[in-house]
Design an enzyme around this catalytic site. Structure first.
Site, PDB file in Angstrom:
ATOM      1  N   GLU A  57      -7.164 -21.048 -17.424  1.00 21.70           N
ATOM      2  CA  GLU A  57      -7.542 -21.595 -15.986  1.00 21.70           C
ATOM      3  C   GLU A  57      -8.759 -22.512 -16.161  1.00 21.70           C
ATOM      4  OE1 GLU A  57     -10.128 -19.328 -13.162  1.00 21.70           O
ATOM      5  OE2 GLU A  57      -9.251 -20.287 -11.524  1.00 21.70           O
TER       6      GLU A  57
ATOM      7  N   ASN B  29       0.072   4.517  -0.646  1.00 27.56           N
ATOM      8  CA  ASN B  29      -0.444   5.800  -0.137  1.00 27.56           C
ATOM      9  C   ASN B  29      -1.348   5.856   1.161  1.00 27.56           C
ATOM     10  OD1 ASN B  29      -2.526   4.318  -1.057  1.00 27.56           O
ATOM     11  ND2 ASN B  29      -3.668   6.063  -2.373  1.00 27.56           N
TER      12      ASN B  29
ATOM     13  N   HIS C  68      -4.613 -17.551  -5.503  1.00 25.78           N
ATOM     14  CA  HIS C  68      -5.274 -16.671  -4.244  1.00 25.78           C
ATOM     15  C   HIS C  68      -6.689 -17.419  -4.128  1.00 25.78           C
ATOM     16  CE1 HIS C  68      -6.801 -16.087  -8.381  1.00 25.78           C
ATOM     17  NE2 HIS C  68      -7.879 -15.608  -7.874  1.00 25.78           N
ATOM     18  N   ASP C  69      -6.753 -18.693  -4.561  1.00 28.60           N
ATOM     19  CA  ASP C  69      -8.110 -19.113  -4.368  1.00 28.60           C
ATOM     20  C   ASP C  69      -7.956 -20.561  -3.537  1.00 28.60           C
ATOM     21  OD1 ASP C  69      -9.532 -17.640  -6.002  1.00 28.60           O
ATOM     22  OD2 ASP C  69      -9.253 -18.727  -7.723  1.00 28.60           O
TER      23      ASP C  69
ATOM     24  N   ASP D 204      -9.162 -15.756 -16.438  1.00 29.61           N
ATOM     25  CA  ASP D 204     -10.239 -16.233 -15.484  1.00 29.61           C
ATOM     26  C   ASP D 204     -11.263 -16.908 -16.038  1.00 29.61           C
ATOM     27  OD1 ASP D 204     -10.897 -15.630 -12.635  1.00 29.61           O
ATOM     28  OD2 ASP D 204     -12.635 -14.959 -13.628  1.00 29.61           O
TER      29      ASP D 204
ATOM     30  N   ASP E 233      -3.807   3.941   2.672  1.00 34.00           N
ATOM     31  CA  ASP E 233      -5.492   3.905   2.518  1.00 34.00           C
ATOM     32  C   ASP E 233      -5.708   2.485   3.112  1.00 34.00           C
ATOM     33  OD1 ASP E 233      -4.951   2.511   0.206  1.00 34.00           O
ATOM     34  OD2 ASP E 233      -6.377   3.722  -0.688  1.00 34.00           O
TER      35      ASP E 233
ATOM     36  N   ASP F  39       0.720  -1.295   0.033  1.00 36.84           N
ATOM     37  CA  ASP F  39      -0.117   0.021   0.098  1.00 36.84           C
ATOM     38  C   ASP F  39       0.878   1.134   0.129  1.00 36.84           C
ATOM     39  OD1 ASP F  39      -1.770   2.026   0.590  1.00 36.84           O
ATOM     40  OD2 ASP F  39      -2.367   1.428   2.569  1.00 36.84           O
TER      41      ASP F  39
ATOM     42  N   ASP G  12      -4.817  -9.896 -15.174  1.00 38.69           N
ATOM     43  CA  ASP G  12      -5.983 -11.009 -15.127  1.00 38.69           C
ATOM     44  C   ASP G  12      -6.950 -10.568 -16.359  1.00 38.69           C
ATOM     45  OD1 ASP G  12      -7.633 -13.180 -13.824  1.00 38.69           O
ATOM     46  OD2 ASP G  12      -6.153 -12.811 -12.263  1.00 38.69           O
TER      47      ASP G  12
ATOM     48  N   ASP H  34      -1.828  -1.066  -3.969  1.00 36.27           N
ATOM     49  CA  ASP H  34      -1.832  -0.651  -5.211  1.00 36.27           C
ATOM     50  C   ASP H  34      -0.788  -0.756  -6.276  1.00 36.27           C
ATOM     51  OD1 ASP H  34      -0.065   1.408  -4.147  1.00 36.27           O
ATOM     52  OD2 ASP H  34      -1.652   2.008  -2.776  1.00 36.27           O
TER      53      ASP H  34
HETATM   54  C1  GLC Z   1     -11.446 -17.492 -10.681  1.00 38.31           C
HETATM   55  C2  GLC Z   1     -10.859 -16.687  -9.645  1.00 38.31           C
HETATM   56  C3  GLC Z   1     -11.510 -16.560  -8.531  1.00 38.31           C
HETATM   57  C4  GLC Z   1     -12.851 -15.775  -9.079  1.00 38.31           C
HETATM   58  C5  GLC Z   1     -13.514 -16.498  -9.953  1.00 38.31           C
HETATM   59  C6  GLC Z   1     -14.661 -15.548 -10.569  1.00 38.31           C
HETATM   60  O1  GLC Z   1     -11.758 -18.717 -10.351  1.00 38.31           O
HETATM   61  O2  GLC Z   1      -9.484 -17.133  -9.742  1.00 38.31           O
HETATM   62  O3  GLC Z   1     -10.763 -15.632  -7.571  1.00 38.31           O
HETATM   63  O4  GLC Z   1     -13.608 -15.622  -7.748  1.00 38.31           O
HETATM   64  O5  GLC Z   1     -12.826 -16.955 -11.126  1.00 38.31           O
HETATM   65  O6  GLC Z   1     -14.150 -14.491 -11.269  1.00 38.31           O
HETATM   66 CA    CA Z   2      -3.380   2.134  -1.103  1.00 40.18          CA
END
Ligand code: GLC
Ligand code: CA
Length: 558
Positions: free
Chosen positions: A256, A23, A334-335, A207, A25, A21, A98, A29
């Site tokens: 994916e 700035n 991230h999932d 995605d 908040d 981060d 993405d 970013d």
């Molecule tokens: C993909 C992303 C996930 C998102 C989903 C809907 O699986 O990795 O984080 O919630 O698509 O866009």
């Molecule tokens: Ca920020």
């Protein structure tokens, strides 16, 4: 096959909201990423994939796009994005973003027009989405068109009174699915992709790419995934994008498709595919699910690790892509939960098991994707309250667990083990109040183990997890590991991970104990020709005893 720029790519996935981060908040970013490019360069990364940076109401942290041509105010501006591309390129780092094609936000102007019969553009945009009448039951009441269940739990249909119809959303109800049979919509999407390519994006992670086509007969089924996932026609849409945009611009495209079969994988990402270059399929990610758990079922149930399953999955995918494409190498994204908490040990054996997981993955062939924080062994959340979580999926599924009969504590346990928030906490740069991520309370709580798991401390410690990553990533380049030959040894052994790697200059044995007990491993007879190259323990001999999570790499010159 002609040499592509990405054949020696080492990709780092930046979860933008949680990386840095700039700035103050409380939200990561684009400038925050620019500020950390030196760090990424030192780590040995030459490409970054950043999670959605588009304007969004953030129902699903940006996967719900409101305006594809705008950067979210949380993250900066299009100019900041251009500066990021320039600064990254100056360091030899490519930038992937993405690309969200399956849905938009319900706040996207297309959907605003689509759902409102009085809107001047209603006619054009209604068909950008997928609508269906309700079913009339025998008693005259109206019910959902089908019982299909969304990926976040709950029905895929949402009613719009002004149209007396339902729209389809296979993720949250704020993410209506797009209709890929509509040519105008496709054209608008293509123009958008081209626009980002002109800004200088080097590739995309596409995605939810296997969901673009639906079964338009809408047969009833529960959960009904087969009617909105991996339907053959979605390949046509991807090929169209490939022919017109991806290939002519020499982009790196990562698809994916969770659960893809071997044949599908080659169709997506084989050398002669027009669709993608690499594929993420997640098969090794859920090798510890407890199928008997009915209260918090499916991916939410943590059981014993089936290590052979993980090894067979790596072996299978490396073989599928051998000479036919490129294998994609990653522990998670991230999932999924954090790898050291998931397949390692995030307490007593934290450092040891994090290194063990690095040794086992990063000598395998393929193109690696390192997930932010993995390189310092960041762990699952340490939360104690439901309201510390942020993910939209957490709240739908929590309700399901309670409805199944789970207690609050059981539900919380499942979320702490498995929820996506585990992998979304702020990057732990140092041991300051907010881990050096920000000077104010971040959008999601920092894990308190930032006191002892952080970049600053590991940069100073020569044999830290971070420095182990640096060593392994630079080894990948020197040894042309993406093209190495691998042989799994004793693959059905439930405790050990044992591979032989034939690389450019050396041959390697990687041996690891995936358990917290000491085990003995039958060393190969030719081990006498090898010397110990790396070890995650003090003891440096060729003993056959491997302590908890002990891992060693031996090598000899070719
Ligand atoms: C993909 C992303 C996930 C998102 C989903 C809907 O699986 O990795 O984080 O919630 O698509 O866009
Ligand atoms: Ca920020």
């Amino acid at each position: 096959m002609e040499k592509k720029w990405w054949h020696d790519a080492i990709i780092y996935q930046v979860y933008l909201r949680s990386f840095n981060d700039s700035n103050h908040d409380g939200i990561g970013d684009l400038q925050g990423v620019i500020d950390r490019l030196d760090y990424l360069e030192r780590l040995g990364v030459n490409a970054i994939w950043i999670s959605p940076h588009y304007d969004s109401p953030m129902d699903d942290n940006g996967y719900d796009v409101r305006d594809f041509f705008k950067v979210s105010e949380d993250y900066g501006t299009v100019d900041d994005f251009k500066r990021l591309v320039k600064a990254a390129h100056a360091r030899g780092i490519k930038v992937l973003t993405d690309l969200v094609l399956n849905h938009t936000s319900d706040e996207h102007p297309w959907f605003q027009a689509a759902k409102d019969p009085t809107h001047k553009d209603h006619k054009r945009y209604k068909d950008y989405y997928i609508w269906h009448d309700g079913q009339i039951k025998a008693d005259g009441t109206k019910t959902l068109p089908t019982q299909w269940v969304s990926w976040f739990g709950g029905p895929v249909w949402q009613y719009v009174a002004a149209l007396d119809q339902y729209y389809l959303h296979i993720f949250s109800k704020k993410m209506p699915d797009l209709n890929w049979r509509n040519q105008n919509m496709k054209n608008d999407m293509k123009a958008m992709i081209q626009w980002w390519v002109e800004i200088g994006v080097d590739g995309f992670r596409v995605d939810a790419s296997n969901h673009l086509e639906k079964n338009w007969d809408f047969p009833d089924a529960k959960p009904g995934y087969e009617h909105f996932s991996s339907l053959p026609k979605h390949h046509e849409y991807l090929q169209e994008l490939g022919r017109e945009i991806f290939k002519p611009n020499d982009l790196l495209i990562i698809g994916e498709a969770g659960g893809a079969s071997k044949a599908e994988a080659l169709q997506y990402a084989g050398h002669d595919s027009e669709e993608f270059d690499l594929l993420i399929q997640f098969e090794h990610c859920w090798a510890d699910s407890d199928d008997n758990n009915v209260l918090t079922p499916g991916k939410w149930a943590k059981g014993m690790i089936d290590l052979p399953k993980i090894k067979h999955s790596f072996a299978k995918w490396i073989e599928v892509f051998d000479k036919k494409g490129y294998h994609t190498l990653y522990w998670h994204n991230h999932d999924q939960p954090r790898i050291v908490s998931h397949y390692g040990h995030d307490q007593t054996y934290h450092e040891k098991s994090a290194k063990m997981l690095a040794y086992t993955l990063y000598l395998l062939p393929g193109i690696p994707i390192v997930y932010y924080g993995e390189e310092i062994g960041m762990t699952n959340v340490d939360y104690t309250e439901l309201d510390q979580f942020r993910d939209v999926e957490v709240f739908t599924e929590y309700k399901n667990f309670i409805a199944n009969g789970a207690s609050h504590n059981m539900a919380l346990k499942a979320l702490k083990d498995r929820s996506r928030d585990n992998a979304r906490t702020p990057m732990q740069w140092d041991d300051d109040a907010y881990g050096g991520f920000s000077t104010v309370q971040p959008w999601i709580d920092v894990n308190q183990n930032k006191a002892w798991i952080n970049v600053k401390q590991q940069e100073h410690q020569t044999d830290s997890i971070l420095n182990t990553y640096k060593t392994l990533l630079s080894l990948r380049k020197e040894e042309d590991i993406p093209n190495a030959q691998v042989r799994f040894i004793d693959i059905d052994n439930p405790r050990t991970f044992f591979v032989h790697i034939k690389a450019k200059h050396h041959a390697y044995y990687v041996l690891a104990n995936f358990k917290s007990e000491t085990i003995s491993v039958a060393l190969p007879t030719d081990i006498k020709d090898y010397t110990l190259f790396l070890s995650n323990t003090e003891q440096l001999s060729k003993t056959e005893h491997f302590g908890a999570y002990e891992a060693r790499i031996y090598r000899k010159k070719n």
